[in-house]
Design a protein around this motif. Sequence first.
Motif, PDB file in Angstrom:
ATOM      1  N   LEU A  77       0.832  -1.207   0.000  1.00  0.00           N
ATOM      2  CA  LEU A  77       0.000   0.000   0.000  1.00  0.00           C
ATOM      3  C   LEU A  77       0.869   1.262   0.000  1.00  0.00           C
ATOM      4  O   LEU A  77       0.576   2.234  -0.700  1.00  0.00           O
ATOM      5  CB  LEU A  77      -0.914  -0.024   1.238  1.00  0.00           C
ATOM      6  CG  LEU A  77      -2.302   0.613   1.113  1.00  0.00           C
ATOM      7  CD1 LEU A  77      -3.042   0.121  -0.104  1.00  0.00           C
ATOM      8  CD2 LEU A  77      -3.118   0.337   2.371  1.00  0.00           C
ATOM      9  N   ILE A  78       1.977   1.217   0.791  1.00  0.00           N
ATOM     10  CA  ILE A  78       2.921   2.345   0.834  1.00  0.00           C
ATOM     11  C   ILE A  78       3.541   2.519  -0.562  1.00  0.00           C
ATOM     12  O   ILE A  78       3.573   3.622  -1.105  1.00  0.00           O
ATOM     13  CB  ILE A  78       4.030   2.112   1.896  1.00  0.00           C
ATOM     14  CG1 ILE A  78       3.442   2.168   3.321  1.00  0.00           C
ATOM     15  CG2 ILE A  78       5.145   3.155   1.769  1.00  0.00           C
ATOM     16  CD1 ILE A  78       4.392   1.700   4.420  1.00  0.00           C
ATOM     17  N   SER A  79       4.012   1.409  -1.143  1.00  0.00           N
ATOM     18  CA  SER A  79       4.666   1.438  -2.463  1.00  0.00           C
ATOM     19  C   SER A  79       3.741   2.012  -3.529  1.00  0.00           C
ATOM     20  O   SER A  79       4.152   2.826  -4.354  1.00  0.00           O
ATOM     21  CB  SER A  79       5.109   0.032  -2.876  1.00  0.00           C
ATOM     22  OG  SER A  79       6.057  -0.452  -1.952  1.00  0.00           O
ATOM     23  N   LYS A  80       2.476   1.572  -3.470  1.00  0.00           N
ATOM     24  CA  LYS A  80       1.483   2.015  -4.462  1.00  0.00           C
ATOM     25  C   LYS A  80       1.318   3.539  -4.415  1.00  0.00           C
ATOM     26  O   LYS A  80       1.168   4.205  -5.437  1.00  0.00           O
ATOM     27  CB  LYS A  80       0.158   1.323  -4.156  1.00  0.00           C
ATOM     28  CG  LYS A  80      -0.908   1.492  -5.230  1.00  0.00           C
ATOM     29  CD  LYS A  80      -2.150   0.712  -4.812  1.00  0.00           C
ATOM     30  CE  LYS A  80      -3.388   1.326  -5.408  1.00  0.00           C
ATOM     31  NZ  LYS A  80      -4.605   0.750  -4.821  1.00  0.00           N
ATOM     32  N   GLN A  81       1.388   4.096  -3.203  1.00  0.00           N
ATOM     33  CA  GLN A  81       1.188   5.541  -3.028  1.00  0.00           C
ATOM     34  C   GLN A  81       2.419   6.349  -3.423  1.00  0.00           C
ATOM     35  O   GLN A  81       2.307   7.377  -4.073  1.00  0.00           O
ATOM     36  CB  GLN A  81       0.843   5.850  -1.559  1.00  0.00           C
ATOM     37  CG  GLN A  81      -0.564   5.449  -1.169  1.00  0.00           C
ATOM     38  CD  GLN A  81      -1.580   6.512  -1.534  1.00  0.00           C
ATOM     39  OE1 GLN A  81      -1.285   7.450  -2.266  1.00  0.00           O
ATOM     40  NE2 GLN A  81      -2.790   6.359  -1.048  1.00  0.00           N
ATOM     41  N   ILE A  82       3.606   5.902  -2.962  1.00  0.00           N
ATOM     42  CA  ILE A  82       4.793   6.763  -3.149  1.00  0.00           C
ATOM     43  C   ILE A  82       5.623   6.455  -4.391  1.00  0.00           C
ATOM     44  O   ILE A  82       6.452   7.257  -4.787  1.00  0.00           O
ATOM     45  CB  ILE A  82       5.711   6.777  -1.896  1.00  0.00           C
ATOM     46  CG1 ILE A  82       6.189   5.374  -1.540  1.00  0.00           C
ATOM     47  CG2 ILE A  82       5.016   7.442  -0.717  1.00  0.00           C
ATOM     48  CD1 ILE A  82       7.234   5.340  -0.441  1.00  0.00           C
ATOM     49  N   PHE A  83       5.393   5.263  -4.977  1.00  0.00           N
ATOM     50  CA  PHE A  83       6.169   4.933  -6.184  1.00  0.00           C
ATOM     51  C   PHE A  83       5.281   4.917  -7.420  1.00  0.00           C
ATOM     52  O   PHE A  83       5.485   4.143  -8.344  1.00  0.00           O
ATOM     53  CB  PHE A  83       6.880   3.580  -6.019  1.00  0.00           C
ATOM     54  CG  PHE A  83       7.834   3.543  -4.851  1.00  0.00           C
ATOM     55  CD1 PHE A  83       8.874   4.454  -4.749  1.00  0.00           C
ATOM     56  CD2 PHE A  83       7.687   2.606  -3.834  1.00  0.00           C
ATOM     57  CE1 PHE A  83       9.751   4.430  -3.672  1.00  0.00           C
ATOM     58  CE2 PHE A  83       8.556   2.576  -2.749  1.00  0.00           C
ATOM     59  CZ  PHE A  83       9.589   3.495  -2.670  1.00  0.00           C
ATOM     60  N   ASN A  84       4.268   5.788  -7.438  1.00  0.00           N
ATOM     61  CA  ASN A  84       3.359   5.814  -8.584  1.00  0.00           C
ATOM     62  C   ASN A  84       3.955   6.548  -9.784  1.00  0.00           C
ATOM     63  O   ASN A  84       3.360   6.604 -10.840  1.00  0.00           O
ATOM     64  CB  ASN A  84       2.001   6.422  -8.193  1.00  0.00           C
ATOM     65  CG  ASN A  84       2.162   7.817  -7.610  1.00  0.00           C
ATOM     66  OD1 ASN A  84       3.270   8.356  -7.576  1.00  0.00           O
ATOM     67  ND2 ASN A  84       1.074   8.397  -7.149  1.00  0.00           N
ATOM     68  N   ASP A  85       5.158   7.132  -9.602  1.00  0.00           N
ATOM     69  CA  ASP A  85       5.786   7.843 -10.731  1.00  0.00           C
ATOM     70  C   ASP A  85       6.887   6.991 -11.372  1.00  0.00           C
ATOM     71  O   ASP A  85       7.797   7.507 -12.004  1.00  0.00           O
ATOM     72  CB  ASP A  85       6.345   9.200 -10.261  1.00  0.00           C
ATOM     73  CG  ASP A  85       7.500   9.038  -9.287  1.00  0.00           C
ATOM     74  OD1 ASP A  85       7.559   7.983  -8.628  1.00  0.00           O
ATOM     75  OD2 ASP A  85       8.344   9.954  -9.201  1.00  0.00           O
ATOM     76  N   TYR A  86       6.822   5.666 -11.173  1.00  0.00           N
ATOM     77  CA  TYR A  86       7.814   4.768 -11.769  1.00  0.00           C
ATOM     78  C   TYR A  86       7.308   4.259 -13.108  1.00  0.00           C
ATOM     79  O   TYR A  86       6.106   4.041 -13.277  1.00  0.00           O
ATOM     80  CB  TYR A  86       8.076   3.578 -10.832  1.00  0.00           C
ATOM     81  CG  TYR A  86       9.162   3.843  -9.810  1.00  0.00           C
ATOM     82  CD1 TYR A  86      10.331   3.090  -9.782  1.00  0.00           C
ATOM     83  CD2 TYR A  86       9.025   4.860  -8.865  1.00  0.00           C
ATOM     84  CE1 TYR A  86      11.331   3.338  -8.845  1.00  0.00           C
ATOM     85  CE2 TYR A  86      10.021   5.116  -7.938  1.00  0.00           C
ATOM     86  CZ  TYR A  86      11.175   4.356  -7.941  1.00  0.00           C
ATOM     87  OH  TYR A  86      12.162   4.605  -7.017  1.00  0.00           O
ATOM     88  N   ILE A  87       8.218   4.086 -14.060  1.00  0.00           N
ATOM     89  CA  ILE A  87       7.815   3.524 -15.355  1.00  0.00           C
ATOM     90  C   ILE A  87       8.751   2.363 -15.719  1.00  0.00           C
ATOM     91  O   ILE A  87       9.895   2.281 -15.242  1.00  0.00           O
ATOM     92  CB  ILE A  87       7.822   4.590 -16.483  1.00  0.00           C
ATOM     93  CG1 ILE A  87       9.231   5.195 -16.676  1.00  0.00           C
ATOM     94  CG2 ILE A  87       6.813   5.666 -16.229  1.00  0.00           C
ATOM     95  CD1 ILE A  87       9.370   5.989 -17.977  1.00  0.00           C
ATOM     96  N   SER A  88       8.252   1.472 -16.578  1.00  0.00           N
ATOM     97  CA  SER A  88       9.072   0.349 -17.055  1.00  0.00           C
ATOM     98  C   SER A  88       9.540   0.673 -18.468  1.00  0.00           C
ATOM     99  O   SER A  88       8.751   1.156 -19.299  1.00  0.00           O
ATOM    100  CB  SER A  88       8.258  -0.942 -17.062  1.00  0.00           C
ATOM    101  OG  SER A  88       7.898  -1.269 -15.744  1.00  0.00           O
TER     102      SER A  88
END
Length: 417
Positions: free
Chosen positions: A352-363
């Motif tokens: 849940l933490i990752s989903k919120q704070i790492f939403n600006d990551y791209i593959s």
Amino acid sequence: MERKAIVVGVNRNSSAESFAHSMEELCNLAQACDVLVLGEITQNLHHFDKTYYVGSGKVEELLALIEETEANIVIFDDELSPSQIRNLEGKLDCKVIDRTMLILEIFASRAKTKESQLQVEIARLNYMLPRLVGSRESLGRQGGGSGLKNRGAGETKLELDRRKIEIKIASLSKELEQLVARRKIQRKQREKNEIPVVSLVGYTNAGKSTLMNVLLDHSGLEKHVFEKDMLFATLETSVRKITLTNSKEFLLTDTVGFIKKLPHHLVKAFRSTLEEVTEADLLLHVIDYSNPHHEEQKELTNKVLQDIGVENIPMIYAYNKSELLDGPFPPHEDCVYISAKTGKGMEECIQLISKQIFNDYISCEMLIPYTDGTVLSYFNEHSQIIATDYEEDGTKLIVECKKADAEKYHQYIQNVL
């Protein structure tokens, strides 16, 4: 000498249950100060009595209870005015303190760092300032006429004491400002590094420090923070870097817990510490789900956050101590049921933490020439490498990385997945 107390409270408009909880909390605060509570006196009033806080009949009842139990201290559930303290001590012939004084004493005994010690001392002096009273014998009579010659010795002494305290507050505040400036520099440095910040917030003793230690264990770090099952175990703001299994990193900060009727002197003094919260990317609101008053505690924490200027920061509610209750628990968005003690729900919490704070990551798919080894090292360290292939022109990577990194090294990107 053993401190033995009677606790006193006035219920003005609260429900009987909420008032009983406030009185129970007062007893827990006294216990945290090593004070033995021997009795309790309560009264339902629409307004506090200006002279004694409780009605004169209750004062007589209190006097009888003090004699019966041989108590040497009386603790009131609300902040008392200087005149109320003076009137009560004159009538009861024993030490009278209020909830604010009790919390200040706990903070003073728990403060370990220079910053928190300064904050507590400033709050204590600000609280004392309007309550400076001399004992009746030491106060001189004020003479008529003008000029210093005609003024009573007691009055002059009070003015000198007041001035001394004001000078000390100014001096300590200056010292605190320097430490605050240092903290701001550290925060700016963290912003420059672009590491997201997650702040733990919540009511005192909800399990914030225990949760922080579980996340540190998950990250393979041993630099634990102090945790104990007691009110206000944490006063210092701890900052730790958490590295997840996919190489993503975030900073986790643990802050002082909140409580009902938190003295405004303390909120003001700890404002610099609480600023950590106002600049976080995500708040992890830890709630003691086993406490029957957890909804009230949740609302109170949200109100204090609002008061210190926290707005538009995403929040996850972590309902802790769920091992003490039987499920099933109602599912909610941005909410997780955990047990920091047993580790239950921790994977879900991290997701849940990752989903919120790492939403600006791209593959994306990248080709990095063998001559640019430093770029390859950078991505190995700061992103999640999903696949690696060595080709004739260089190293081919499939990576999950920050948008900012993808833009910075756009010349190496072949495809955005």
